[in-house]
Scaffold this motif. Structure first.
Motif, PDB file in Angstrom:
ATOM      1  N   THR A  19      -4.037  11.530   2.010  1.00  0.00           N
ATOM      2  CA  THR A  19      -2.730  12.095   2.337  1.00  0.00           C
ATOM      3  C   THR A  19      -1.612  11.132   1.949  1.00  0.00           C
ATOM      4  OG1 THR A  19      -3.655  13.357   4.177  1.00  0.00           O
ATOM      5  CG2 THR A  19      -1.284  12.967   4.218  1.00  0.00           C
ATOM      6  N   VAL A  20      -1.783   9.855   2.282  1.00  0.00           N
ATOM      7  CA  VAL A  20      -0.776   8.848   1.930  1.00  0.00           C
ATOM      8  C   VAL A  20      -0.655   8.737   0.417  1.00  0.00           C
ATOM      9  CG1 VAL A  20      -0.185   6.391   2.034  1.00  0.00           C
ATOM     10  CG2 VAL A  20      -1.076   7.552   4.060  1.00  0.00           C
ATOM     11  N   GLY A  21      -1.792   8.778  -0.290  1.00  0.00           N
ATOM     12  CA  GLY A  21      -1.754   8.725  -1.746  1.00  0.00           C
ATOM     13  C   GLY A  21      -0.943   9.861  -2.339  1.00  0.00           C
ATOM     14  N   THR A  22      -1.062  11.046  -1.744  1.00  0.00           N
ATOM     15  CA  THR A  22      -0.286  12.210  -2.208  1.00  0.00           C
ATOM     16  C   THR A  22       1.201  11.988  -1.990  1.00  0.00           C
ATOM     17  OG1 THR A  22      -2.122  13.707  -1.733  1.00  0.00           O
ATOM     18  CG2 THR A  22       0.062  14.696  -1.934  1.00  0.00           C
ATOM     19  N   TRP A  23       1.532  11.431  -0.828  1.00  0.00           N
ATOM     20  CA  TRP A  23       2.956  11.147  -0.569  1.00  0.00           C
ATOM     21  C   TRP A  23       3.503  10.192  -1.606  1.00  0.00           C
ATOM     22  CZ3 TRP A  23       2.272   9.597   5.287  1.00  0.00           C
ATOM     23  CH2 TRP A  23       1.950  10.732   6.032  1.00  0.00           C
ATOM     24  N   VAL A  24       2.752   9.137  -1.919  1.00  0.00           N
ATOM     25  CA  VAL A  24       3.222   8.135  -2.875  1.00  0.00           C
ATOM     26  C   VAL A  24       3.398   8.748  -4.258  1.00  0.00           C
ATOM     27  CG1 VAL A  24       2.625   5.978  -4.052  1.00  0.00           C
ATOM     28  CG2 VAL A  24       2.281   6.177  -1.577  1.00  0.00           C
ATOM     29  N   GLU A  25       2.460   9.596  -4.653  1.00  0.00           N
ATOM     30  CA  GLU A  25       2.582  10.281  -5.954  1.00  0.00           C
ATOM     31  C   GLU A  25       3.864  11.110  -5.999  1.00  0.00           C
ATOM     32  OE1 GLU A  25      -0.822  12.606  -6.822  1.00  0.00           O
ATOM     33  OE2 GLU A  25      -2.208  10.902  -6.841  1.00  0.00           O
ATOM     34  N   GLN A  26       4.144  11.812  -4.913  1.00  0.00           N
ATOM     35  CA  GLN A  26       5.361  12.640  -4.874  1.00  0.00           C
ATOM     36  C   GLN A  26       6.611  11.785  -4.906  1.00  0.00           C
ATOM     37  OE1 GLN A  26       4.539  14.795  -1.269  1.00  0.00           O
ATOM     38  NE2 GLN A  26       3.326  16.364  -2.302  1.00  0.00           N
ATOM     39  N   LEU A  27       6.559  10.623  -4.252  1.00  0.00           N
ATOM     40  CA  LEU A  27       7.713   9.739  -4.264  1.00  0.00           C
ATOM     41  C   LEU A  27       7.998   9.161  -5.646  1.00  0.00           C
ATOM     42  CD1 LEU A  27       7.042   7.710  -0.991  1.00  0.00           C
ATOM     43  CD2 LEU A  27       9.016   9.198  -1.400  1.00  0.00           C
ATOM     44  N   TRP A  66      12.406   1.797  15.515  1.00  0.00           N
ATOM     45  CA  TRP A  66      12.908   2.849  14.618  1.00  0.00           C
ATOM     46  C   TRP A  66      13.523   2.226  13.367  1.00  0.00           C
ATOM     47  CZ3 TRP A  66      13.397   8.164  14.134  1.00  0.00           C
ATOM     48  CH2 TRP A  66      14.437   8.647  13.352  1.00  0.00           C
ATOM     49  N   ALA A  67      14.379   1.233  13.574  1.00  0.00           N
ATOM     50  CA  ALA A  67      15.028   0.572  12.441  1.00  0.00           C
ATOM     51  C   ALA A  67      13.999  -0.146  11.570  1.00  0.00           C
ATOM     52  CB  ALA A  67      16.085  -0.407  12.934  1.00  0.00           C
ATOM     53  N   GLY A  68      13.034  -0.816  12.205  1.00  0.00           N
ATOM     54  CA  GLY A  68      12.012  -1.523  11.443  1.00  0.00           C
ATOM     55  C   GLY A  68      11.138  -0.590  10.629  1.00  0.00           C
ATOM     56  N   GLU A  69      10.797   0.559  11.217  1.00  0.00           N
ATOM     57  CA  GLU A  69       9.984   1.542  10.484  1.00  0.00           C
ATOM     58  C   GLU A  69      10.725   2.046   9.258  1.00  0.00           C
ATOM     59  OE1 GLU A  69       7.995   6.002  11.061  1.00  0.00           O
ATOM     60  OE2 GLU A  69       9.060   5.056  12.728  1.00  0.00           O
ATOM     61  N   ARG A  70      11.993   2.348   9.415  1.00  0.00           N
ATOM     62  CA  ARG A  70      12.767   2.868   8.290  1.00  0.00           C
ATOM     63  C   ARG A  70      12.925   1.823   7.188  1.00  0.00           C
ATOM     64  NH1 ARG A  70      15.217   7.584   8.835  1.00  0.00           N
ATOM     65  NH2 ARG A  70      17.019   7.000   7.544  1.00  0.00           N
ATOM     66  N   HIS A  71      13.082   0.576   7.583  1.00  0.00           N
ATOM     67  CA  HIS A  71      13.156  -0.501   6.590  1.00  0.00           C
ATOM     68  C   HIS A  71      11.847  -0.587   5.804  1.00  0.00           C
ATOM     69  CE1 HIS A  71      14.248  -4.447   4.941  1.00  0.00           C
ATOM     70  NE2 HIS A  71      13.012  -4.806   5.194  1.00  0.00           N
ATOM     71  N   LEU A  72      10.731  -0.535   6.517  1.00  0.00           N
ATOM     72  CA  LEU A  72       9.426  -0.601   5.851  1.00  0.00           C
ATOM     73  C   LEU A  72       9.241   0.570   4.883  1.00  0.00           C
ATOM     74  CD1 LEU A  72       6.026  -1.339   7.598  1.00  0.00           C
ATOM     75  CD2 LEU A  72       6.236   0.436   5.880  1.00  0.00           C
ATOM     76  N   LEU A  73       9.625   1.770   5.319  1.00  0.00           N
ATOM     77  CA  LEU A  73       9.469   2.938   4.450  1.00  0.00           C
ATOM     78  C   LEU A  73      10.369   2.851   3.223  1.00  0.00           C
ATOM     79  CD1 LEU A  73       9.189   5.772   7.137  1.00  0.00           C
ATOM     80  CD2 LEU A  73       7.342   4.615   5.875  1.00  0.00           C
ATOM     81  N   ALA A  74      11.541   2.253   3.380  1.00  0.00           N
ATOM     82  CA  ALA A  74      12.414   2.045   2.215  1.00  0.00           C
ATOM     83  C   ALA A  74      11.764   1.094   1.216  1.00  0.00           C
ATOM     84  CB  ALA A  74      13.772   1.509   2.669  1.00  0.00           C
ATOM     85  N   LEU A  75      11.121   0.048   1.726  1.00  0.00           N
ATOM     86  CA  LEU A  75      10.390  -0.867   0.846  1.00  0.00           C
ATOM     87  C   LEU A  75       9.282  -0.133   0.102  1.00  0.00           C
ATOM     88  CD1 LEU A  75       9.995  -3.989   3.192  1.00  0.00           C
ATOM     89  CD2 LEU A  75      11.544  -3.768   1.233  1.00  0.00           C
ATOM     90  N   ALA A  76       8.556   0.724   0.825  1.00  0.00           N
ATOM     91  CA  ALA A  76       7.453   1.475   0.207  1.00  0.00           C
ATOM     92  C   ALA A  76       7.970   2.411  -0.877  1.00  0.00           C
ATOM     93  CB  ALA A  76       6.693   2.252   1.278  1.00  0.00           C
ATOM     94  N   PRO A  81       2.595   1.489  -6.737  1.00  0.00           N
ATOM     95  CA  PRO A  81       2.125   2.557  -5.849  1.00  0.00           C
ATOM     96  C   PRO A  81       1.057   2.115  -4.856  1.00  0.00           C
ATOM     97  CG  PRO A  81       2.305   3.344  -8.108  1.00  0.00           C
ATOM     98  CD  PRO A  81       2.511   1.869  -8.158  1.00  0.00           C
ATOM     99  N   ASP A  82       0.142   1.246  -5.280  1.00  0.00           N
ATOM    100  CA  ASP A  82      -0.909   0.789  -4.359  1.00  0.00           C
ATOM    101  C   ASP A  82      -0.314   0.022  -3.183  1.00  0.00           C
ATOM    102  OD1 ASP A  82      -2.849   1.961  -5.898  1.00  0.00           O
ATOM    103  OD2 ASP A  82      -3.450   0.093  -6.907  1.00  0.00           O
ATOM    104  N   ARG A  83       0.667  -0.820  -3.472  1.00  0.00           N
ATOM    105  CA  ARG A  83       1.299  -1.564  -2.383  1.00  0.00           C
ATOM    106  C   ARG A  83       2.113  -0.623  -1.506  1.00  0.00           C
ATOM    107  NH1 ARG A  83       5.054  -6.894  -3.236  1.00  0.00           N
ATOM    108  NH2 ARG A  83       6.733  -5.368  -3.511  1.00  0.00           N
ATOM    109  N   ALA A  84       2.748   0.373  -2.117  1.00  0.00           N
ATOM    110  CA  ALA A  84       3.499   1.356  -1.329  1.00  0.00           C
ATOM    111  C   ALA A  84       2.584   2.041  -0.321  1.00  0.00           C
ATOM    112  CB  ALA A  84       4.154   2.387  -2.248  1.00  0.00           C
ATOM    113  N   ALA A  85       1.407   2.466  -0.783  1.00  0.00           N
ATOM    114  CA  ALA A  85       0.455   3.127   0.109  1.00  0.00           C
ATOM    115  C   ALA A  85      -0.022   2.188   1.207  1.00  0.00           C
ATOM    116  CB  ALA A  85      -0.738   3.645  -0.698  1.00  0.00           C
ATOM    117  N   ALA A  86      -0.295   0.935   0.846  1.00  0.00           N
ATOM    118  CA  ALA A  86      -0.764  -0.046   1.832  1.00  0.00           C
ATOM    119  C   ALA A  86       0.293  -0.292   2.908  1.00  0.00           C
ATOM    120  CB  ALA A  86      -1.122  -1.358   1.143  1.00  0.00           C
TER     121      ALA A  86
END
Length: 201
Positions: A191-199, A128-138, A83-88
Protein backbone atom coordinates in the motif's frame (compact mmCIF):
# COMPACT_ATOMS: atom_id res chain seq x y z
CA UNK A 1 30.63 1.90 46.40
CA UNK A 2 27.06 3.20 46.07
CA UNK A 3 25.11 1.79 43.15
CA UNK A 4 24.97 4.13 40.16
CA UNK A 5 21.44 4.40 38.79
CA UNK A 6 20.96 5.16 35.09
CA UNK A 7 17.80 7.23 35.43
CA UNK A 8 17.26 7.71 31.70
CA UNK A 9 17.55 3.96 31.06
CA UNK A 10 15.10 3.25 33.88
CA UNK A 11 12.62 5.81 32.56
CA UNK A 12 12.95 4.24 29.11
CA UNK A 13 12.19 0.78 30.51
CA UNK A 14 9.14 2.14 32.27
CA UNK A 15 7.92 3.89 29.09
CA UNK A 16 8.34 0.63 27.16
CA UNK A 17 6.31 -1.17 29.82
CA UNK A 18 3.54 1.41 29.43
CA UNK A 19 3.45 0.88 25.67
CA UNK A 20 3.28 -2.90 26.05
CA UNK A 21 0.46 -2.66 28.59
CA UNK A 22 -1.60 -0.19 26.57
CA UNK A 23 -1.18 -2.33 23.44
CA UNK A 24 -2.17 -5.47 25.31
CA UNK A 25 -4.79 -4.28 27.78
CA UNK A 26 -5.79 -0.76 26.81
CA UNK A 27 -5.15 2.49 28.61
CA UNK A 28 -7.00 1.41 31.74
CA UNK A 29 -4.52 -1.45 32.15
CA UNK A 30 -1.51 0.86 32.43
CA UNK A 31 -1.83 1.54 36.16
CA UNK A 32 1.21 2.37 38.25
CA UNK A 33 1.00 -1.08 39.84
CA UNK A 34 0.74 -2.86 36.49
CA UNK A 35 3.61 -0.82 35.03
CA UNK A 36 5.77 -1.74 38.01
CA UNK A 37 5.06 -5.44 37.47
CA UNK A 38 5.57 -5.20 33.71
CA UNK A 39 8.85 -3.30 33.99
CA UNK A 40 10.23 -5.36 36.88
CA UNK A 41 10.65 -2.28 39.06
CA UNK A 42 8.94 -1.65 42.39
CA UNK A 43 5.93 0.66 42.66
CA UNK A 44 8.15 2.98 44.68
CA UNK A 45 10.65 3.15 41.82
CA UNK A 46 7.91 3.89 39.28
CA UNK A 47 6.37 6.55 41.51
CA UNK A 48 9.82 8.11 41.96
CA UNK A 49 9.59 9.15 38.30
CA UNK A 50 5.85 9.30 37.71
CA UNK A 51 3.28 10.17 40.35
CA UNK A 52 0.25 9.26 38.25
CA UNK A 53 -0.98 7.29 35.27
CA UNK A 54 -1.33 10.57 33.34
CA UNK A 55 2.38 11.31 33.81
CA UNK A 56 3.21 7.77 32.71
CA UNK A 57 1.20 8.16 29.51
CA UNK A 58 2.67 11.58 28.69
CA UNK A 59 6.19 10.24 29.07
CA UNK A 60 5.37 7.12 27.05
CA UNK A 61 4.14 9.31 24.18
CA UNK A 62 7.16 11.62 24.40
CA UNK A 63 9.48 8.61 24.39
CA UNK A 64 7.66 7.16 21.41
CA UNK A 65 8.00 10.41 19.47
CA UNK A 66 11.73 10.48 20.20
CA UNK A 67 12.12 6.89 18.95
CA UNK A 68 10.30 7.66 15.70
CA UNK A 69 12.54 10.70 15.21
CA UNK A 70 15.66 8.60 15.81
CA UNK A 71 14.52 5.98 13.29
CA UNK A 72 13.83 8.67 10.71
CA UNK A 73 17.27 10.22 11.21
CA UNK A 74 18.95 6.81 10.80
CA UNK A 75 17.03 6.14 7.59
CA UNK A 76 17.97 9.51 6.15
CA UNK A 77 21.62 8.92 7.05
CA UNK A 78 21.97 5.44 5.59
CA UNK A 79 19.64 5.50 2.56
CA UNK A 80 20.03 7.66 -0.54
CA UNK A 81 17.17 9.96 -1.43
CA UNK A 82 14.54 8.38 -3.66
CA UNK A 83 11.30 6.37 -3.65
CA UNK A 84 12.69 3.60 -1.42
CA UNK A 85 13.65 6.10 1.26
CA UNK A 86 10.28 7.82 0.89
CA UNK A 87 8.52 4.52 1.59
CA UNK A 88 10.81 3.76 4.54
CA UNK A 89 10.03 7.15 6.08
CA UNK A 90 6.27 6.75 5.72
CA UNK A 91 6.41 3.26 7.21
CA UNK A 92 7.82 4.61 10.47
CA UNK A 93 4.37 6.00 11.23
CA UNK A 94 2.48 2.79 10.49
CA UNK A 95 1.78 -0.35 12.60
CA UNK A 96 3.88 -2.76 10.57
CA UNK A 97 5.42 -4.77 13.40
CA UNK A 98 4.86 -5.40 17.10
CA UNK A 99 6.82 -2.35 18.22
CA UNK A 100 5.08 0.04 15.87
CA UNK A 101 1.65 -1.47 16.60
CA UNK A 102 2.27 -0.77 20.28
CA UNK A 103 3.32 2.78 19.42
CA UNK A 104 0.20 3.36 17.34
CA UNK A 105 -2.04 1.93 20.07
CA UNK A 106 -0.52 4.29 22.63
CA UNK A 107 -0.86 7.17 20.20
CA UNK A 108 -4.57 6.52 19.60
CA UNK A 109 -5.12 6.31 23.36
CA UNK A 110 -3.27 9.61 23.77
CA UNK A 111 -5.45 11.28 21.14
CA UNK A 112 -8.58 10.24 23.02
CA UNK A 113 -7.11 11.54 26.29
CA UNK A 114 -6.05 14.83 24.68
CA UNK A 115 -9.66 16.00 24.52
CA UNK A 116 -9.62 16.40 28.32
CA UNK A 117 -5.91 16.74 29.18
CA UNK A 118 -4.02 19.95 28.39
CA UNK A 119 -0.61 18.28 28.73
CA UNK A 120 -1.59 15.60 26.22
CA UNK A 121 -3.12 18.23 23.93
CA UNK A 122 0.24 20.00 23.65
CA UNK A 123 1.82 16.69 22.65
CA UNK A 124 -0.91 16.13 20.10
CA UNK A 125 -0.11 19.38 18.35
CA UNK A 126 3.65 18.72 18.47
CA UNK A 127 3.19 15.24 17.00
CA UNK A 128 0.88 16.61 14.29
CA UNK A 129 3.53 19.09 13.17
CA UNK A 130 6.26 16.43 13.28
CA UNK A 131 4.21 13.99 11.22
CA UNK A 132 3.55 16.58 8.55
CA UNK A 133 7.23 17.50 8.40
CA UNK A 134 8.16 13.84 7.95
CA UNK A 135 5.57 13.38 5.19
CA UNK A 136 6.90 16.47 3.40
CA UNK A 137 10.37 14.93 3.47
CA UNK A 138 8.96 11.69 2.05
CA UNK A 139 7.18 13.53 -0.75
CA UNK A 140 10.41 15.31 -1.71
CA UNK A 141 12.22 11.95 -1.77
CA UNK A 142 9.49 10.36 -3.89
CA UNK A 143 9.80 13.17 -6.44
CA UNK A 144 13.57 13.39 -6.39
CA UNK A 145 13.60 17.03 -5.40
CA UNK A 146 15.52 18.85 -2.69
CA UNK A 147 13.56 21.39 -0.68
CA UNK A 148 15.20 23.21 2.22
CA UNK A 149 12.79 23.67 5.13
CA UNK A 150 13.02 23.68 8.89
CA UNK A 151 11.85 21.00 11.30
CA UNK A 152 8.06 20.94 11.80
CA UNK A 153 7.59 23.17 8.77
CA UNK A 154 5.80 22.29 5.52
CA UNK A 155 6.54 24.44 2.44
CA UNK A 156 3.39 26.02 1.02
CA UNK A 157 3.71 24.21 -2.30
CA UNK A 158 3.63 20.84 -0.53
CA UNK A 159 0.70 21.51 1.83
CA UNK A 160 -2.02 19.99 -0.38
CA UNK A 161 0.04 16.86 -1.04
CA UNK A 162 0.89 16.50 2.66
CA UNK A 163 -2.81 16.88 3.51
CA UNK A 164 -3.69 14.02 1.17
CA UNK A 165 -0.88 11.74 2.30
CA UNK A 166 -1.62 12.41 5.97
CA UNK A 167 -5.23 11.34 5.48
CA UNK A 168 -4.00 8.08 3.98
CA UNK A 169 -1.40 7.45 6.68
CA UNK A 170 -3.69 8.27 9.58
CA UNK A 171 -6.53 6.24 8.08
CA UNK A 172 -4.23 3.24 7.61
CA UNK A 173 -2.92 3.65 11.15
CA UNK A 174 -6.44 3.55 12.55
CA UNK A 175 -7.55 0.57 10.47
CA UNK A 176 -4.41 -1.56 10.86
CA UNK A 177 -4.30 -0.85 14.61
CA UNK A 178 -7.96 -1.33 15.52
CA UNK A 179 -9.27 -3.61 12.74
CA UNK A 180 -6.21 -5.70 11.86
CA UNK A 181 -8.33 -8.84 11.49
CA UNK A 182 -10.23 -7.21 8.63
CA UNK A 183 -7.09 -6.39 6.63
CA UNK A 184 -4.92 -9.37 7.56
CA UNK A 185 -4.55 -10.39 3.91
CA UNK A 186 -3.25 -7.00 2.80
CA UNK A 187 0.40 -6.01 2.84
CA UNK A 188 0.82 -2.51 4.23
CA UNK A 189 4.20 -2.16 2.51
CA UNK A 190 2.52 -2.70 -0.85
CA UNK A 191 0.00 0.00 0.00
CA UNK A 192 2.80 2.42 0.90
CA UNK A 193 4.60 1.54 -2.33
CA UNK A 194 1.46 2.48 -4.28
CA UNK A 195 1.26 5.82 -2.50
CA UNK A 196 4.90 6.57 -3.34
CA UNK A 197 4.36 5.67 -7.00
CA UNK A 198 1.40 8.05 -7.14
CA UNK A 199 3.40 10.80 -5.48
CA UNK A 200 6.25 10.47 -7.95
CA UNK A 201 4.08 10.45 -11.08
Amino acid sequence: MPKIVDHEARRGEIALAVRRLVAREGLAGATVRAVAEESGWSMGAVRYYFASQDQLLVFAVESMMEQVTERVLRIRERMPAGPDRAAALIEQLLPQDRERRAECTVWLAALARARHDSAMDELRHRAWAGERHLLALAICDARGVVVDFDRDEVPERLVADVDDLQLRVDGATLIWTTMADQVSGRDLSVTVGTWVEQLSS
